[in-house]
Write a protein that holds these residues in place. Structure first.
Motif, PDB file in Angstrom:
ATOM      1  N   GLU A   1      -4.684  55.518   2.680  1.00 18.88           N
ATOM      2  CA  GLU A   1      -6.124  55.436   2.481  1.00 18.88           C
ATOM      3  C   GLU A   1      -6.528  53.964   2.484  1.00 18.88           C
ATOM      4  OE1 GLU A   1      -9.505  56.982  -0.763  1.00 18.88           O
ATOM      5  OE2 GLU A   1      -7.352  57.174  -1.188  1.00 18.88           O
ATOM      6  N   THR A   2      -7.660  53.657   3.111  1.00 17.69           N
ATOM      7  CA  THR A   2      -8.042  52.257   3.304  1.00 17.69           C
ATOM      8  C   THR A   2      -9.546  52.081   3.145  1.00 17.69           C
ATOM      9  OG1 THR A   2      -6.254  52.065   4.938  1.00 17.69           O
ATOM     10  CG2 THR A   2      -7.827  50.266   4.849  1.00 17.69           C
TER      11      THR A   2
ATOM     12  N   ASP B   1       5.655  47.656  -1.774  1.00 18.96           N
ATOM     13  CA  ASP B   1       4.435  47.113  -1.183  1.00 18.96           C
ATOM     14  C   ASP B   1       4.436  47.433   0.310  1.00 18.96           C
ATOM     15  OD1 ASP B   1       3.667  46.115  -3.592  1.00 18.96           O
ATOM     16  OD2 ASP B   1       3.899  44.002  -3.078  1.00 18.96           O
ATOM     17  N   TYR B   2       3.945  48.619   0.639  1.00 15.98           N
ATOM     18  CA  TYR B   2       3.835  48.955   2.052  1.00 15.98           C
ATOM     19  C   TYR B   2       2.661  48.185   2.653  1.00 15.98           C
ATOM     20  CZ  TYR B   2       2.702  51.312   6.352  1.00 15.98           C
ATOM     21  OH  TYR B   2       2.403  51.571   7.668  1.00 15.98           O
TER      22      TYR B   2
ATOM     23  N   GLU C   1      -3.820  51.528   0.046  1.00 16.58           N
ATOM     24  CA  GLU C   1      -2.967  52.049  -1.025  1.00 16.58           C
ATOM     25  C   GLU C   1      -1.501  51.795  -0.727  1.00 16.58           C
ATOM     26  OE1 GLU C   1      -1.539  55.932  -1.199  1.00 16.58           O
ATOM     27  OE2 GLU C   1      -2.696  56.661   0.496  1.00 16.58           O
ATOM     28  N   THR C   2      -0.732  51.715  -1.779  1.00 23.30           N
ATOM     29  CA  THR C   2       0.714  51.708  -1.682  1.00 23.30           C
ATOM     30  C   THR C   2       1.259  52.447  -2.898  1.00 23.30           C
ATOM     31  OG1 THR C   2       2.679  50.342  -1.268  1.00 23.30           O
ATOM     32  CG2 THR C   2       1.093  49.521  -2.885  1.00 23.30           C
ATOM     33  N   SER C   3       2.575  52.556  -2.973  1.00 26.14           N
ATOM     34  CA  SER C   3       3.183  53.249  -4.114  1.00 26.14           C
ATOM     35  C   SER C   3       3.383  52.276  -5.267  1.00 26.14           C
ATOM     36  CB  SER C   3       4.530  53.845  -3.702  1.00 26.14           C
ATOM     37  OG  SER C   3       5.469  52.806  -3.448  1.00 26.14           O
TER      38      SER C   3
ATOM     39  N   THR D   1       5.467  56.082  -1.098  1.00 28.34           N
ATOM     40  CA  THR D   1       5.126  54.937  -0.260  1.00 28.34           C
ATOM     41  C   THR D   1       4.612  55.397   1.101  1.00 28.34           C
ATOM     42  OG1 THR D   1       6.915  53.691  -1.303  1.00 28.34           O
ATOM     43  CG2 THR D   1       5.999  52.788   0.734  1.00 28.34           C
ATOM     44  N   PRO D   2       3.478  54.862   1.565  1.00 27.23           N
ATOM     45  CA  PRO D   2       3.030  55.158   2.929  1.00 27.23           C
ATOM     46  C   PRO D   2       4.059  54.689   3.958  1.00 27.23           C
ATOM     47  CG  PRO D   2       1.262  54.171   1.644  1.00 27.23           C
ATOM     48  CD  PRO D   2       2.516  54.028   0.833  1.00 27.23           C
ATOM     49  N   ILE D   3       3.850  55.095   5.201  1.00 28.16           N
ATOM     50  CA  ILE D   3       4.780  54.722   6.271  1.00 28.16           C
ATOM     51  C   ILE D   3       3.986  54.548   7.558  1.00 28.16           C
ATOM     52  CG2 ILE D   3       5.332  57.069   7.039  1.00 28.16           C
ATOM     53  CD1 ILE D   3       8.273  56.195   7.262  1.00 28.16           C
TER      54      ILE D   3
END
Length: 762
Positions: free
Chosen positions: A301-302, A332-333, A326-328, A363-365
């Protein structure tokens, strides 16, 4: 060797007979295997004693596991074990911060490490059974009691906690320093716009479910069929986590049913399958469900803020672009979201910023065109807004500010045919017939709008090895541990080799998808053709020299004093250019050596000293027609023209397919795709293909792809760049701009759903 040289009066084959050429339309060499079912994917390999594993996922977003009651599951016929952090085998590196080849900064998620739960859907147990059905039923019978803790998955509610990331992820460039004084220039300019954008979470959803099949030999060797974008990355991961010699682990991924970035990192089913195999000393397969495919990685999400300022004639004076993603809580993605705004348009004052917000999610990817899919959307919609404030044609504004050099770093481009993209795309679309004012075109109950946008992506090259073996029967086998995620790697690499060696395509085999093959990078970032393709071209060049050297070995050989420039490889033979009737078959050259084969190896290393002097990019211009039913809020995208500048195109058929697929996804991003979270539970709720909306056949109409002529020998020896990502970039922006032209409503969030169209925002 003399008797192998053909008589000067021998009939001559026509040059090119039965051969293929790069730059033409070549059908997939793996197509028949895929449509007939001969192609086997990660979950389609078997062993006689195989166990089947089904993951039990956490139902809380944060907390600790108090008890795991597996009594009912173990009582079920066929269930042999329920594995968790309580009884997993020991591993080597779970006590240190482990990183795979694409890991961002932080401490990666470690499945079954301890009793801590850090996100909803986390794997907390694995049921192993003699059949998949028993394992699936057993998973439903495992009872887990948690001590639940307060969680927070609301990114937009925590923007005040945004921080600058630790930029350690491979391939990530932090925003460059400010150029000029962007705020001052913005305040002083006569024409200004300021916009805020929001993009929701998206999930990859490839058709092939994530699975790992571990086949254990009697000597303990593990052959793993993994859903991954790099067999060698998965092998490296397994070896380091479990302390296994690389000779004890082979990972294969000959066929991958879509990935789009979801297979860049080893996913947790691989860890659990290897754990189970080591514990049980048996072969094991673990396959995730469609719902569990939403439990690792996603496009983040941004929120973005863009400010542009210009003179009355359209000359840009200031570009400011900030993003928060967002990151987890553990990593830090990072993505390159805002940097594109410093690469596209000429401007003396540019300021870019990028921050993260940590939430209690996985974590996003990377997801197709990571960063650019969102960042370019915001920039290109903002450019459209500025054009309307200037009462200027959106294409004319872009041409007014066309950058001949990379603006923020003042580097020349390795090649840039974006002007040709604009002109050819506009002509094909009929852009000159477009009225400037919104709501100017209507047909029946639908308003019609035309929008456009510019796309940009990196033209990357990494390092790779390749081997080439010419067999005595005239077959050529070329190998590299590359991956084909559906992009056409098999076909393109075979075509490059066939052209280089003058062989028909059916005599060439390209081997990939095996960790024991020569090293290749992860298949991502649209870099495989420029990287592995260059390695294939390099090894074939070495093999050509070797074959000529052996053909020269006889004292009376007509090739004895000839150089490579004096000969040609055509129709499976080496022949003189000036005397085509003098030739020798490649098979005969190999046979005369007394061997079964001749092999060469090659290491392709990018010329970084040369490449760093240039900004290397691919470009596109996207033109879209949208039809909007204003009473229902329904949007139809009826025409798209995508003009692409991506260097030399190796295979127009597979490359066009990549662009069409990217356009379809861009339409899907613009109108359909979003994963919805119920923040009370911290859980994605529409985690299936019935509720996670994607574009379907009825949503897609005419798509025209144009490849403008471009040849970039700085990026690669082939002149090629890459087409995987650029097909998606800015399609959603062009859709958004077309909707504004149709309705006069500026919608700054995606997806643009009917309710937003009816309400006119946000």
């Amino acid at each position: 060797m003399t008797d192998l040289i053909h008589d000067l009066r021998a009939p001559v084959a026509e040059p090119g007979t039965g051969q293929v050429r790069t730059g033409t339309a070549v059908s997939r060499v793996d197509g028949r295997a895929k449509v007939t079912g001969d192609a086997r994917y990660a979950a389609e390999h078997f062993a006689p004693d195989m166990l089947y594993g089904v993951v039990v996922s956490s139902t809380v977003a944060k907390g600790r596991i108090v008890t795991i009651d597996a009594t009912e599951a173990l009582a079920l016929e066929g269930v042999v074990e329920v594995m968790s952090h309580l009884n997993r085998p020991k591993v080597r590196s779970f006590d240190i911060s482990y990183k795979d080849m694409t890991a961002p900064a932080g401490s990666p998620f470690r499945p079954f490490y301890d009793d801590q739960v850090i996100y909803s859907g986390q794997p907390v147990a694995l049921v192993l059974a003699e059949t998949f059905e028993a394992a699936r039923r057993g998973a439903a019978l495992v009872r887990i009691h948690y001590h639940e803790e307060a969680h927070d998955t609301r990114m937009t509610a925590n923007l005040d906690k945004a921080y600058k990331p630790r930029p350690l992820k491979a391939g990530y460039e932090p925003p460059p320093p400010e150029k000029g004084d962007a705020e001052k220039a913005w305040q002083a300019a006569p024409v200004r716009i300021e916009s805020e954008f929001h993009h929701g979470v998206e999930h990859h959803n490839p058709l092939e479910l994530f699975a790992s099949t571990v086949i254990r030999d009697e000597d303990g060797h593990l052959t793993i069929y993994d859903k991954t974008q790099s067999s060698q990355n998965s092998r490296w991961y397994v070896s380091h986590v479990f302390g296994l010699s690389k000779n004890k682990v082979t990972v294969r991924n000959p066929y991958v049913g879509g990935a789009f970035g979801s297979g860049l990192r080893p996913q947790y089913q691989l860890t659990l399958a290897v754990m189970a195999s080591l514990k049980m000393k048996r072969s094991v397969r673990v396959t995730l469900t469609r719902q569990q495919m939403f439990s690792f990685g996603h496009r983040p999400e941004t929120v973005q803020y863009v400010k542009l300022a210009a003179e009355q004639d359209g000359t840009l004076r200031s570009i400011m672009h900030d993003a928060i993603a967002e990151t987890s809580q553990i990593e830090d993605y990072v993505e390159v979201v805002v940097n594109w705004s410093g690469l596209l348009y000429a401007c003396d004052n540019i300021k870019l910023g990028y921050k993260l917000v940590s939430v209690d999610q996985y974590t996003p990817i990377d997801m197709r065109a990571p960063g650019a899919a969102h960042g370019m959307h915001a920039l290109e919609v903002a450019m459209d807004e500025l054009a309307y404030k200037l009462k200027m044609d959106p294409l004319a504004l872009r041409l007014k500010n066309y950058a001949e050099r990379a603006p923020i770093e003042d580097k020349p481009f390795s090649s840039k045919e974006l002007r040709a993209c604009y002109s050819q795309g506009a002509e094909k679309f009929g852009w000159d017939q477009r009225p400037l004012e919104p709501r100017s075109m209507r047909e029946g109950s639908e308003l019609i709008g035309w929008g456009m946008a510019t796309g940009v992506w990196d033209a990357m090259q990494m390092f790779a090895r390749a081997s080439a073996v010419m067999h005595v029967d005239g077959r050529l086998v070329v190998s590299s541990a590359a991956t084909d995620i559906g992009t056409g790697t098999y076909t393109v690499m075979a075509t490059i080799a066939a052209e280089a060696m003058g062989l028909p395509l059916e005599r060439v085999t390209f081997q990939l998808g095996d960790s024991t093959l020569p090293v290749a990078p992860i298949e991502g970032g649209s870099s495989h053709v420029a990287t592995v393709g260059s390695a294939v071209a390099g090894v074939c060049d070495k093999l050509r020299k070797t074959l000529l050297r052996y053909a020269q070995s006889a004292a009376d050989s007509p090739f004895r004093d000839k150089r490579l420039k004096d000969v040609e490889f055509v129709d499976g033979a080496l022949r003189l250019k000036k005397d085509p009737r003098t030739w020798i078959s490649l098979a005969s050259i190999v046979g005369a050596t007394g061997r079964d084969q001749l092999e060469e190896k090659y290491l392709m290393l990018p010329n970084m000293l040369k490449q760093r002097k240039y900004r290397r990019l691919v470009h596109s211009a996207v033109f879209v027609e949208a039809r909007v039913d204003e009473e229902l809020g329904i949007v139809r995208i009826t025409r798209v023209v995508s003009a692409i500048a991506a260097g030399r195109i190796m295979n127009t058929k597979t490359a066009s397919s990549q662009i069409v697929g990217g356009v379809v996804w861009g339409i899907s991003q613009a109108l359909h795709e979003e994963s919805h979270t119920d923040h009370r539970f911290g859980r994605f709720m529409n985690h299936n293909l019935s509720e996670y909306h994607v574009a379907v056949n009825a949503d897609i109409h005419d798509i025209d792809v144009i490849f403008v002529e471009e040849d970039d020998r700085i990026v690669s020896r082939l002149g090629a760049k890459g087409v995987g990502e650029i097909g998606l970039v800015s399609v959603s922006a062009a859709v958004s701009n077309a909707i504004f032209h149709a309705t006069g409503k500026r919608i700054r969030s995606t997806p643009i759903t009917p309710d937003k169209v009816l309400m006119g925002g946000p």
